[in-house]
Design a protein around this motif. Sequence first.
Motif, PDB file in Angstrom:
ATOM      1  N   CYS A  74    -103.991 -16.181 -19.073  1.00 31.57           N
ATOM      2  CA  CYS A  74    -104.169 -15.156 -18.092  1.00 31.57           C
ATOM      3  C   CYS A  74    -104.744 -15.617 -16.913  1.00 31.57           C
ATOM      4  CB  CYS A  74    -105.097 -13.921 -18.533  1.00 31.57           C
ATOM      5  SG  CYS A  74    -105.454 -12.763 -17.318  1.00 31.57           S
ATOM      6  N   MET A  75    -103.703 -16.029 -15.679  1.00 33.53           N
ATOM      7  CA  MET A  75    -104.136 -16.342 -14.277  1.00 33.53           C
ATOM      8  C   MET A  75    -105.262 -15.526 -13.739  1.00 33.53           C
ATOM      9  SD  MET A  75    -102.459 -19.075 -14.565  1.00 33.53           S
ATOM     10  CE  MET A  75    -102.396 -19.916 -13.032  1.00 33.53           C
ATOM     11  N   ALA A  76    -105.118 -14.012 -13.728  1.00 34.06           N
ATOM     12  CA  ALA A  76    -105.925 -13.368 -13.287  1.00 34.06           C
ATOM     13  C   ALA A  76    -107.316 -13.544 -13.582  1.00 34.06           C
ATOM     14  CB  ALA A  76    -105.606 -11.842 -13.446  1.00 34.06           C
ATOM     15  N   MET A  77    -107.563 -13.383 -15.144  1.00 36.21           N
ATOM     16  CA  MET A  77    -108.871 -13.555 -15.703  1.00 36.21           C
ATOM     17  C   MET A  77    -109.534 -14.993 -15.081  1.00 36.21           C
ATOM     18  SD  MET A  77    -111.192 -12.381 -17.097  1.00 36.21           S
ATOM     19  CE  MET A  77    -110.736 -10.873 -18.004  1.00 36.21           C
ATOM     20  N   GLU A  78    -108.496 -16.044 -14.892  1.00 27.90           N
ATOM     21  CA  GLU A  78    -109.036 -17.432 -14.524  1.00 27.90           C
ATOM     22  C   GLU A  78    -109.724 -17.378 -13.420  1.00 27.90           C
ATOM     23  OE1 GLU A  78    -107.418 -21.998 -15.013  1.00 27.90           O
ATOM     24  OE2 GLU A  78    -106.064 -20.546 -13.864  1.00 27.90           O
ATOM     25  N   GLY A  79    -108.759 -16.405 -12.270  1.00 30.81           N
ATOM     26  CA  GLY A  79    -109.329 -16.403 -10.987  1.00 30.81           C
ATOM     27  C   GLY A  79    -110.585 -15.682 -10.874  1.00 30.81           C
ATOM     28  N   LEU A  80    -110.843 -14.507 -11.536  1.00 32.30           N
ATOM     29  CA  LEU A  80    -111.973 -13.841 -11.570  1.00 32.30           C
ATOM     30  C   LEU A  80    -113.044 -14.397 -12.038  1.00 32.30           C
ATOM     31  CD1 LEU A  80    -110.614 -10.265 -13.035  1.00 32.30           C
ATOM     32  CD2 LEU A  80    -111.344 -10.617 -10.528  1.00 32.30           C
ATOM     33  N   ILE A  81    -112.867 -15.225 -13.163  1.00 31.72           N
ATOM     34  CA  ILE A  81    -113.956 -16.125 -13.648  1.00 31.72           C
ATOM     35  C   ILE A  81    -114.359 -17.274 -12.851  1.00 31.72           C
ATOM     36  CG2 ILE A  81    -114.518 -17.767 -15.328  1.00 31.72           C
ATOM     37  CD1 ILE A  81    -113.208 -15.677 -17.437  1.00 31.72           C
ATOM     38  N   GLY A 103    -121.200  -7.501  -9.370  1.00 28.88           N
ATOM     39  CA  GLY A 103    -119.840  -7.232  -8.719  1.00 28.88           C
ATOM     40  C   GLY A 103    -118.629  -8.051  -9.408  1.00 28.88           C
ATOM     41  N   ALA A 104    -119.187  -9.108 -10.030  1.00 27.38           N
ATOM     42  CA  ALA A 104    -118.037 -10.135 -10.557  1.00 27.38           C
ATOM     43  C   ALA A 104    -117.631  -9.427 -11.825  1.00 27.38           C
ATOM     44  CB  ALA A 104    -118.634 -11.686 -10.665  1.00 27.38           C
ATOM     45  N   ALA A 105    -118.707  -8.975 -12.818  1.00 33.07           N
ATOM     46  CA  ALA A 105    -118.346  -8.570 -14.119  1.00 33.07           C
ATOM     47  C   ALA A 105    -117.609  -7.194 -13.957  1.00 33.07           C
ATOM     48  CB  ALA A 105    -119.609  -8.134 -14.655  1.00 33.07           C
ATOM     49  N   GLN A 106    -117.660  -6.504 -12.913  1.00 30.66           N
ATOM     50  CA  GLN A 106    -116.887  -5.165 -12.767  1.00 30.66           C
ATOM     51  C   GLN A 106    -115.624  -5.416 -12.317  1.00 30.66           C
ATOM     52  OE1 GLN A 106    -120.084  -2.465 -10.552  1.00 30.66           O
ATOM     53  NE2 GLN A 106    -119.271  -1.164 -12.237  1.00 30.66           N
ATOM     54  N   ARG A 107    -115.450  -6.370 -11.474  1.00 29.90           N
ATOM     55  CA  ARG A 107    -114.031  -6.699 -11.248  1.00 29.90           C
ATOM     56  C   ARG A 107    -113.218  -7.053 -12.466  1.00 29.90           C
ATOM     57  NH1 ARG A 107    -116.805  -8.683  -6.817  1.00 29.90           N
ATOM     58  NH2 ARG A 107    -115.794  -8.672  -4.723  1.00 29.90           N
ATOM     59  N   VAL A 108    -114.014  -7.904 -13.541  1.00 35.42           N
ATOM     60  CA  VAL A 108    -113.477  -8.066 -14.702  1.00 35.42           C
ATOM     61  C   VAL A 108    -113.001  -6.969 -15.314  1.00 35.42           C
ATOM     62  CG1 VAL A 108    -113.820  -9.175 -16.931  1.00 35.42           C
ATOM     63  CG2 VAL A 108    -114.367 -10.442 -15.039  1.00 35.42           C
ATOM     64  N   GLU A 109    -114.096  -6.020 -15.618  1.00 33.38           N
ATOM     65  CA  GLU A 109    -113.809  -4.890 -16.408  1.00 33.38           C
ATOM     66  C   GLU A 109    -112.539  -3.916 -15.971  1.00 33.38           C
ATOM     67  OE1 GLU A 109    -114.943  -4.561 -19.523  1.00 33.38           O
ATOM     68  OE2 GLU A 109    -115.959  -6.228 -18.940  1.00 33.38           O
ATOM     69  N   HIS A 110    -112.460  -3.819 -14.606  1.00 34.95           N
ATOM     70  CA  HIS A 110    -111.349  -3.143 -14.007  1.00 34.95           C
ATOM     71  C   HIS A 110    -109.939  -3.630 -14.233  1.00 34.95           C
ATOM     72  CE1 HIS A 110    -113.233   0.028 -11.436  1.00 34.95           C
ATOM     73  NE2 HIS A 110    -114.387  -0.651 -12.032  1.00 34.95           N
ATOM     74  N   ALA A 115    -105.200  -3.385 -17.810  1.00 39.15           N
ATOM     75  CA  ALA A 115    -103.975  -4.097 -18.759  1.00 39.15           C
ATOM     76  C   ALA A 115    -104.201  -3.343 -20.192  1.00 39.15           C
ATOM     77  CB  ALA A 115    -104.592  -5.559 -18.774  1.00 39.15           C
ATOM     78  N   TYR A 116    -105.234  -3.015 -20.581  1.00 41.16           N
ATOM     79  CA  TYR A 116    -105.421  -2.190 -21.700  1.00 41.16           C
ATOM     80  C   TYR A 116    -104.538  -0.736 -21.644  1.00 41.16           C
ATOM     81  CZ  TYR A 116    -107.839  -5.550 -24.401  1.00 41.16           C
ATOM     82  OH  TYR A 116    -108.347  -6.600 -25.292  1.00 41.16           O
ATOM     83  N   GLY A 117    -105.006  -0.191 -20.480  1.00 38.11           N
ATOM     84  CA  GLY A 117    -104.091   1.379 -20.319  1.00 38.11           C
ATOM     85  C   GLY A 117    -102.579   1.001 -20.547  1.00 38.11           C
ATOM     86  N   THR A 118    -102.049  -0.068 -19.703  1.00 31.30           N
ATOM     87  CA  THR A 118    -100.815  -0.260 -19.737  1.00 31.30           C
ATOM     88  C   THR A 118    -100.137  -0.563 -21.147  1.00 31.30           C
ATOM     89  OG1 THR A 118    -100.809  -1.243 -17.585  1.00 31.30           O
ATOM     90  CG2 THR A 118     -98.964  -1.840 -18.804  1.00 31.30           C
ATOM     91  N   ALA A 119    -101.144  -1.323 -21.720  1.00 28.86           N
ATOM     92  CA  ALA A 119    -100.691  -1.732 -23.327  1.00 28.86           C
ATOM     93  C   ALA A 119    -100.698  -0.698 -24.128  1.00 28.86           C
ATOM     94  CB  ALA A 119    -101.343  -3.035 -23.660  1.00 28.86           C
ATOM     95  N   ARG A 120    -101.688   0.231 -24.056  1.00 29.44           N
ATOM     96  CA  ARG A 120    -101.659   1.161 -25.076  1.00 29.44           C
ATOM     97  C   ARG A 120    -100.523   2.181 -24.829  1.00 29.44           C
ATOM     98  NH1 ARG A 120    -105.770   5.833 -23.366  1.00 29.44           N
ATOM     99  NH2 ARG A 120    -104.218   5.804 -21.660  1.00 29.44           N
ATOM    100  N   ASP A 146    -118.115  -0.611 -17.866  1.00 29.75           N
ATOM    101  CA  ASP A 146    -118.070  -0.508 -16.353  1.00 29.75           C
ATOM    102  C   ASP A 146    -119.246   0.488 -15.876  1.00 29.75           C
ATOM    103  OD1 ASP A 146    -116.933  -0.648 -13.802  1.00 29.75           O
ATOM    104  OD2 ASP A 146    -116.130   1.168 -14.156  1.00 29.75           O
ATOM    105  N   GLU A 147    -119.021   1.491 -16.420  1.00 30.15           N
ATOM    106  CA  GLU A 147    -120.321   2.618 -16.294  1.00 30.15           C
ATOM    107  C   GLU A 147    -121.596   2.047 -16.438  1.00 30.15           C
ATOM    108  OE1 GLU A 147    -119.012   5.890 -18.773  1.00 30.15           O
ATOM    109  OE2 GLU A 147    -117.165   5.996 -17.614  1.00 30.15           O
ATOM    110  N   LYS A 148    -121.842   1.286 -17.429  1.00 27.12           N
ATOM    111  CA  LYS A 148    -123.076   0.858 -17.649  1.00 27.12           C
ATOM    112  C   LYS A 148    -123.546  -0.248 -16.697  1.00 27.12           C
ATOM    113  CE  LYS A 148    -123.873   1.143 -22.710  1.00 27.12           C
ATOM    114  NZ  LYS A 148    -123.526   0.229 -23.694  1.00 27.12           N
ATOM    115  N   LEU A 149    -122.824  -0.992 -16.215  1.00 25.87           N
ATOM    116  CA  LEU A 149    -123.088  -1.896 -15.006  1.00 25.87           C
ATOM    117  C   LEU A 149    -123.245  -1.139 -13.851  1.00 25.87           C
ATOM    118  CD1 LEU A 149    -120.089  -4.495 -15.620  1.00 25.87           C
ATOM    119  CD2 LEU A 149    -122.501  -4.909 -15.633  1.00 25.87           C
ATOM    120  N   THR A 150    -122.523  -0.045 -13.448  1.00 27.86           N
ATOM    121  CA  THR A 150    -122.841   1.015 -12.347  1.00 27.86           C
ATOM    122  C   THR A 150    -124.223   1.280 -12.535  1.00 27.86           C
ATOM    123  OG1 THR A 150    -120.474   1.328 -11.999  1.00 27.86           O
ATOM    124  CG2 THR A 150    -122.145   3.035 -11.238  1.00 27.86           C
TER     125      THR A 150
END
Length: 183
Positions: A74-81, A103-110, A115-120, A146-150
């Motif tokens: 997953c290139m996206a996760m690699e970039g986010l991390i 900020g970094a963690a919420q980008r990951v959660e989003h 991705a999970y919405g699509t897969a489901r 995500d909500e807890k992070l907010t």
Amino acid sequence: MSKNTLKTLYVDELKDLYSAENQLVRALPKMARAASSDKLRDGFEKHLEQTKMHVERLEQIFRSLDESPKGKKCMAMEGLIKEGAEVMEEDFEGAVMDAALIGAAQRVEHYEIAAYGTAREFAAILDEPQHASLLEETLDEEKETDEKLTEVSKEINVRAVEPISGEERSKRGQLRKMPRRVA
Ligand code: FE
Ligand code: FE
């Protein structure tokens, strides 16, 4: 398997998620160590346990598909991390570093929520109701995280504006709750 079926795309997306979650299992302990707030650190540690569960749910789905979960990065996760790691190398301190980590963690959660919405949805239309419900369980945990992070960010951002004493902070908290007086 033919490349023009939704099933193939579905398996590809699951492999991508499997890679994403495994990368996160390695990144979250570092984020927890970089956090100063106990609440934020606990949050990262709790999400690490959930993330290990996300990996297991994906493995369960792959077993039922008789497919290997490996083979994609997953290139996206690699970039986010990487961006998160960049932030951790900065000289930010205390609450400011915590605000950056959130900020970094919420980008990951989003990213995961998308991705999970699509897969489901793919699982549902491919008539894999058990997959769909496993994916939804994870999706719900990502949303909750995500909500807890907010929520945590509300406390941390105030502290990050400028370094203040505990006494001053509680005073400010009270002021904020008071209705604004009209001059
Ligand atoms: Fe996850
Ligand atoms: Fe997550």
